[in-house]
Design a protein around this motif. Structure first.
Motif, PDB file in Angstrom:
ATOM      1  N   ALA A   3       0.843  -1.192   0.000  1.00  0.00           N
ATOM      2  CA  ALA A   3       0.000   0.000   0.000  1.00  0.00           C
ATOM      3  C   ALA A   3       0.873   1.235   0.000  1.00  0.00           C
ATOM      4  CB  ALA A   3      -0.907  -0.008   1.230  1.00  0.00           C
ATOM      5  N   SER A   7      -0.849   6.358   2.677  1.00  0.00           N
ATOM      6  CA  SER A   7      -2.049   5.693   3.165  1.00  0.00           C
ATOM      7  C   SER A   7      -1.771   4.951   4.454  1.00  0.00           C
ATOM      8  CB  SER A   7      -2.583   4.722   2.107  1.00  0.00           C
ATOM      9  OG  SER A   7      -2.978   5.411   0.943  1.00  0.00           O
ATOM     10  N   SER A  11      -3.406   5.634   8.014  1.00  0.00           N
ATOM     11  CA  SER A  11      -4.069   4.538   8.716  1.00  0.00           C
ATOM     12  C   SER A  11      -3.545   4.403  10.139  1.00  0.00           C
ATOM     13  CB  SER A  11      -3.861   3.233   7.953  1.00  0.00           C
ATOM     14  OG  SER A  11      -4.484   2.159   8.611  1.00  0.00           O
ATOM     15  N   GLY A  38      -4.574  -8.827   1.127  1.00  0.00           N
ATOM     16  CA  GLY A  38      -5.908  -8.230   1.147  1.00  0.00           C
ATOM     17  C   GLY A  38      -6.969  -9.192   1.642  1.00  0.00           C
ATOM     18  N   THR A  63      -4.147  -0.979   5.958  1.00  0.00           N
ATOM     19  CA  THR A  63      -4.797   0.274   5.548  1.00  0.00           C
ATOM     20  C   THR A  63      -6.301   0.081   5.318  1.00  0.00           C
ATOM     21  OG1 THR A  63      -4.204  -0.114   3.237  1.00  0.00           O
ATOM     22  CG2 THR A  63      -2.716   1.257   4.538  1.00  0.00           C
ATOM     23  N   ALA A  65     -10.182   0.138   4.711  1.00  0.00           N
ATOM     24  CA  ALA A  65     -11.157   1.080   4.148  1.00  0.00           C
ATOM     25  C   ALA A  65     -12.541   0.612   4.573  1.00  0.00           C
ATOM     26  CB  ALA A  65     -11.047   1.117   2.633  1.00  0.00           C
ATOM     27  N   MET A 105     -13.614  -1.693  -5.494  1.00  0.00           N
ATOM     28  CA  MET A 105     -12.523  -1.826  -4.533  1.00  0.00           C
ATOM     29  C   MET A 105     -11.679  -3.075  -4.785  1.00  0.00           C
ATOM     30  SD  MET A 105     -12.798   0.825  -2.649  1.00  0.00           S
ATOM     31  CE  MET A 105     -11.731   0.428  -1.259  1.00  0.00           C
ATOM     32  N   ASP A 107      -9.283  -3.767  -6.967  1.00  0.00           N
ATOM     33  CA  ASP A 107      -7.853  -3.503  -7.104  1.00  0.00           C
ATOM     34  C   ASP A 107      -7.218  -3.165  -5.757  1.00  0.00           C
ATOM     35  OD1 ASP A 107      -7.944  -3.999  -9.797  1.00  0.00           O
ATOM     36  OD2 ASP A 107      -8.173  -1.881 -10.370  1.00  0.00           O
ATOM     37  N   GLU A 108      -7.951  -2.450  -4.914  1.00  0.00           N
ATOM     38  CA  GLU A 108      -7.436  -2.124  -3.577  1.00  0.00           C
ATOM     39  C   GLU A 108      -7.187  -3.404  -2.782  1.00  0.00           C
ATOM     40  OE1 GLU A 108      -6.732   0.899  -2.407  1.00  0.00           O
ATOM     41  OE2 GLU A 108      -7.386   1.952  -4.209  1.00  0.00           O
ATOM     42  N   SER A 111      -4.106  -5.173  -3.859  1.00  0.00           N
ATOM     43  CA  SER A 111      -2.868  -4.494  -3.449  1.00  0.00           C
ATOM     44  C   SER A 111      -2.544  -4.722  -1.970  1.00  0.00           C
ATOM     45  CB  SER A 111      -2.985  -2.984  -3.717  1.00  0.00           C
ATOM     46  OG  SER A 111      -3.897  -2.382  -2.814  1.00  0.00           O
ATOM     47  N   ARG A 113      -4.968  -4.254   0.734  1.00  0.00           N
ATOM     48  CA  ARG A 113      -5.813  -3.545   1.697  1.00  0.00           C
ATOM     49  C   ARG A 113      -6.876  -4.473   2.271  1.00  0.00           C
ATOM     50  NH1 ARG A 113      -7.626   2.504   0.316  1.00  0.00           N
ATOM     51  NH2 ARG A 113      -7.829   2.457   2.585  1.00  0.00           N
ATOM     52  N   VAL A 115     -10.804  -4.372   3.174  1.00  0.00           N
ATOM     53  CA  VAL A 115     -12.048  -3.629   2.972  1.00  0.00           C
ATOM     54  C   VAL A 115     -13.044  -4.128   4.014  1.00  0.00           C
ATOM     55  CG1 VAL A 115     -13.978  -3.205   1.415  1.00  0.00           C
ATOM     56  CG2 VAL A 115     -11.631  -3.208   0.529  1.00  0.00           C
TER      57      VAL A 115
END
Length: 390
Positions: A3, A7, A11, A38, A63, A65, A105, A107-108, A111, A113, A115
């Motif tokens: 990340a 960010s 976080s 993730g 990080t 979200a 979300m 792709d997040e 990477s 993250r 969610v």
């Protein structure tokens, strides 16, 4: 892919913020860890404090979200800014388009993250409701696991349509579920974690419970008043010792106890002034001739205002009251200055120990040990003060 550094820093700052807030409101406790990489976190939802709990409990390296209702948290520019900056929120429409918001979300997640979603879609009343499919579809699309999380205590901390109050928040992170899990399987895992976490009792000390019961009662208030009044006359132990014992055990009673102790100190000092002005000498243990000489000189120069030195120089309050009586200081002047000086110290000490009691809520069982440390520490401090004024 890691990340982005900013960010992760943000976080970390958010986690520190919400951990501090929840620590002051009763504490936050986490068990378990998120897997590497993730993941989609699914949790029960009964309070607005759930978001703060997860931000405080989840690792900053993920990080996290938080999915937030677009029609509520993003309905105005200022709400949107608050949600994005303080809660790392992203909008999810509850009526049309919500699935597209979630899938954006992917792709997040790839990477690294986390969610965080509340699949119930809205706050419940304690029981875990049915789950929508969006969180599972997102995990399947991104090829990441689903992690169930049970949250307990937030419905007591900030009830739905209720006011903020003190409560311990617990977070239990479960074992990852495959992305192919059904909403019913995810709901069952979260419900089991929530029920297990909610059923855990906070280990406590019998001594603390008994002290708290007395401190929060009329007997406790009467004891505080008499103790402080006696100390203003002759009693060698300052009321702050009583506050150190009682306010840690019963933080919610701290303000009443502190105000009652202040009233007792003022009442005792008025009686001490009357007795001293009439030539009556009371025993004043743990005081020295140098203390009386210093206070007499201060009163001769400053009058009643001299008592403002008392909270900081270690000289007992009873010495100031006695010397004020000998110097015939007007009672009204004394009362005004003593209320300010003594009130500042008494309220600060009482509320500070109450805050400490809240911070130590998770370790209530160690209260007897705290008392065992408090006694020698107080004795050592008092001895040093007396020796410094010889």
């Amino acid at each position: 892919m890691r990340a982005p550094a900013p960010s992760r820093v943000h976080s970390l700052l958010r986690r520190a913020l919400w951990w501090s807030v929840l620590t002051l409101t009763g504490g936050v406790e986490r068990r378990g860890h998120l897997p590497r990489g993730g993941c989609v976190v699914v949790a029960n939802h009964s309070s607005h404090a759930d978001t703060a709990a997860l931000l405080a409990g989840l690792d900053a390296r993920h990080t996290p979200a938080i999915g937030a209702a677009a029609d509520y948290w993003f309905s105005s520019p200022w709400r949107s800014r608050v949600c994005r900056r303080l809660a790392a929120g992203f909008p999810v429409r509850r009526k049309g388009g919500g699935l597209d918001d979630l899938l954006s979300m992917s792709d997040e997640l790839r990477s690294g993250r986390a969610v965080v979603l509340f699949p119930e879609g809205t706050r419940g009343d304690g029981e875990v409701g049915s789950f929508h499919r969006g969180a599972l579809l997102l995990a399947e699309r991104a090829g990441v696991p689903v992690v169930p999380v049970g949250i307990a205590g937030t419905n007591r901390l900030l009830p739905k349509h209720g006011r903020l109050r003190s409560a311990l928040v617990r977070i239990r992170i479960g074992d990852p579920l495959p992305a192919s899990s059904t909403p019913e399987e995810a709901r069952a895992a979260v419900a089991a974690l929530h029920q297990r976490t909610n059923a855990e009792s906070l280990r406590d000390s019998v001594v603390r419970r008994r002290v708290a019961a007395v401190a929060a009662s009329r007997r406790g208030l009467a004891l505080g008043f008499v103790w402080a009044g006696a100390e203003a006359l002759s009693w060698p132990l300052m009321p702050e010792l009583l506050l150190a014992v009682a306010c840690v055990a019963a933080p919610r009673a701290a303000l009443k106890l502190s105000l009652t102790a202040l009233a007792g100190s003022l009442a005792g000092s008025l009686l001490a002034i009357q007795l001293a002005s009439s030539g009556v000498e009371l025993p004043r243990p743990l005081t020295t001739a140098r203390m009386h000489t210093e206070v007499a000189a201060q009163i001769a120069t400053e009058g009643a205002r001299a008592v403002r030195h008392q909270p900081w120089n270690g000289i007992p309050f009873k010495v100031y009251a006695a010397e004020a009586g000998r110097a015939k200081v007007p009672v009204t002047d004394w009362l005004a200055e003593a209320a300010t000086a003594r009130g500042t110290r008494t309220l600060t000490v009482g509320l500070a120990f109450a805050a400490f009691g809240l911070l130590m809520r998770r370790w209530r069982r160690l209260y007897p040990g705290y008392l065992m440390l408090l006694g020698p520490a107080f004795t050592a401090g008092l001895t040093l003060v007396v020796l410094s004024w010889r």
